[in-house]
Design an enzyme around this catalytic site. Structure first.
Site, short mmCIF file in Angstrom:
data_model
loop_
_atom_site.label_atom_id
_atom_site.label_comp_id
_atom_site.label_asym_id
_atom_site.label_seq_id
_atom_site.Cartn_x
_atom_site.Cartn_y
_atom_site.Cartn_z
N HIS A 112 -2.84 -7.35 -1.93
CA HIS A 112 -2.73 -6.14 -2.76
C HIS A 112 -2.44 -6.58 -4.21
O HIS A 112 -1.59 -7.43 -4.42
CB HIS A 112 -1.60 -5.26 -2.22
CG HIS A 112 -1.65 -3.87 -2.72
ND1 HIS A 112 -1.95 -2.80 -1.90
CD2 HIS A 112 -1.45 -3.36 -3.95
CE1 HIS A 112 -1.92 -1.69 -2.62
NE2 HIS A 112 -1.62 -2.00 -3.87
N GLN A 166 4.77 -10.43 -10.39
CA GLN A 166 6.22 -10.48 -10.23
C GLN A 166 6.88 -10.65 -11.58
O GLN A 166 6.23 -11.03 -12.56
CB GLN A 166 6.61 -11.66 -9.33
CG GLN A 166 5.97 -11.59 -7.95
CD GLN A 166 6.38 -12.79 -7.09
OE1 GLN A 166 7.55 -12.98 -6.80
NE2 GLN A 166 5.42 -13.59 -6.71
N CYS A 208 0.85 -1.19 0.00
CA CYS A 208 0.00 0.00 0.00
C CYS A 208 0.88 1.25 0.00
O CYS A 208 2.02 1.21 0.46
CB CYS A 208 -0.90 0.00 1.24
SG CYS A 208 -2.49 -0.81 0.96
N HIS A 230 -0.88 -7.41 -7.31
CA HIS A 230 0.52 -7.33 -7.75
C HIS A 230 0.92 -8.60 -8.47
O HIS A 230 0.29 -9.65 -8.34
CB HIS A 230 1.46 -7.12 -6.55
CG HIS A 230 1.64 -8.35 -5.70
ND1 HIS A 230 0.66 -8.84 -4.87
CD2 HIS A 230 2.69 -9.20 -5.57
CE1 HIS A 230 1.09 -9.93 -4.26
NE2 HIS A 230 2.32 -10.18 -4.67
ZN ZN Z 1 -2.22 -2.95 0.10
#
Ligand code: ZN
Length: 350
Positions: free
Chosen positions: A181, A185, A73, A183
């Site tokens: 969150h 890689q 975040c 995301h």
């Molecule tokens: Zn987050």
């Protein structure tokens, strides 16, 4: 087109901020550096003809923190994260706990005949949004198009140094994802992985993907002028979905602006369809398959989504036949999966 801001974290790791508009915010404090763990290393599996990577430092990594302590975040009053800014569009930084890195370190003493090598390479984290509750399926088409640009920029930059680069996203607690969150890689390998080499050699021998696109027929989920979403006729996972540019491109770095937009639109819609299948977010592994070094002139890139839920409350596991013989068992035909996916709403982002 994107704007790029390059920033150094206090421990020397690189942080890249990609956006449609220039990022000029003053940095705040970031998480304290951690001492680098023991270097990773590779051991050769002589029966599989593949490297196995051992990353001792990874055991201490963050495990399912509460949302209020998410390290991906943006920084806020009294809360430090990996990204020392209050807003960002897409952020890329070197993984704190890399499985592959150039840090080096001594190789362990192994029994005679066991071949080992340092796991040189690079592992990056790609944060898709500064909104903790977002997901690939809720991002705007333009944000996903920016993500394709980020993938392209990193594949190009890392590909200068390493022979293979793999962008991917693991999604879902069911498959061990430790941070919710949104995301993905990027791994840059010091070798061409055996499975990637086999796929590249197959494509060098014959235009497998081009043929697939020409004869997709009832396997198509959705088609645009410049990209297609389909279930491959040889899908190994239930509702496996591939997004392909019609024109052969070795990776996202070679897509035109309009091809990126088409790929992005189909990707967001494909994820929303999968989320709609069983009424809960689909756990999946998404990979961006790019040409390994030396195969740029024959490789046709693909974005491949392997879903892990085969029915309500039932997960797909790799069991005896898959693990012991490498033979995948599927209980839904690819053409039936495509027909079912076509009926599901693909809507716009929430
Ligand atoms: Zn987050």
């Amino acid at each position: 087109m994107f704007s790029l801001r390059e920033h150094r974290l206090p421990d020397g790791r690189e942080l890249l901020l990609f956006g449609r508009s220039a990022h000029r915010e003053e940095p705040c404090e970031s998480l304290p550096p951690v001492s680098p763990g023991a270097g990773s290393h590779l051991r050769w599996h002589p029966l599989r003809g593949e490297w196995v990577a051992y990353a001792g430092a990874r055991q201490g990594r963050t495990f399912l923190p509460a949302a209020s302590f998410c390290p991906l975040c943006p920084a806020a009053e009294g809360r430090l994260g990996e990204i020392p800014f209050r807003t960002f569009e897409i952020a890329v930084f070197e993984n704190r706990f890399p499985a592959f890195s150039d840090a080096g370190g001594a190789l362990p003493v192994l029994p005679p005949g066991v071949e080992a090598a340092p796991a040189k390479g690079r592992c990056e984290v790609v944060v898709f949004s500064d909104d903790h509750r977002a997901a690939l399926g809720t991002l705007s088409d333009d944000r996903i198009a920016l993500l394709f640009e980020v993938w392209g920029a990193r594949v190009e930059a890392l590909g200068r140094e390493y022979p293979h680069v793999l962008p991917f996203e693991n999604r879902g607690e069911e498959i061990g994802v430790t941070l919710h969150h949104p995301h993905g890689q990027i791994y840059a390998f010091p070798f061409i992985p055996a499975q990637v080499r086999r796929a590249a050699e197959a494509q060098a021998a014959s235009p497998v993907i081009g043929d697939l696109l020409r004869h997709a027929g009832e396997l198509e989920i959705e088609a645009l002028d410049e990209a297609v979403a389909l279930v491959p006729p040889f899908a190994m996972y239930p509702y496996e979905t591939w997004i392909l540019p019609r024109r052969r491109a070795p990776g996202p770095q070679a897509l035109s602006g309009s091809e990126r937009q088409a790929m992005a639109r189909l990707l967001g819609r494909a994820v929303r369809r999968l989320d709609g299948l069983f009424g809960s977010p689909m756990p999946y592994i998404l990979t961006v398959q790019c040409a390994p070094r030396g195969f740029e002139d024959s490789f046709h890139m693909s974005v491949e989504i392997r879903p892990f839920r085969r029915d309500s409350g039932k997960l797909k596991y790799l069991a005896g036949v898959e693990q012991g013989a490498g033979v995948f068992l599927a209980d839904i035909l690819p053409e039936d999966a495509a027909a079912r996916l076509r009926t599901l709403p693909a809507g716009g982002p929430a």
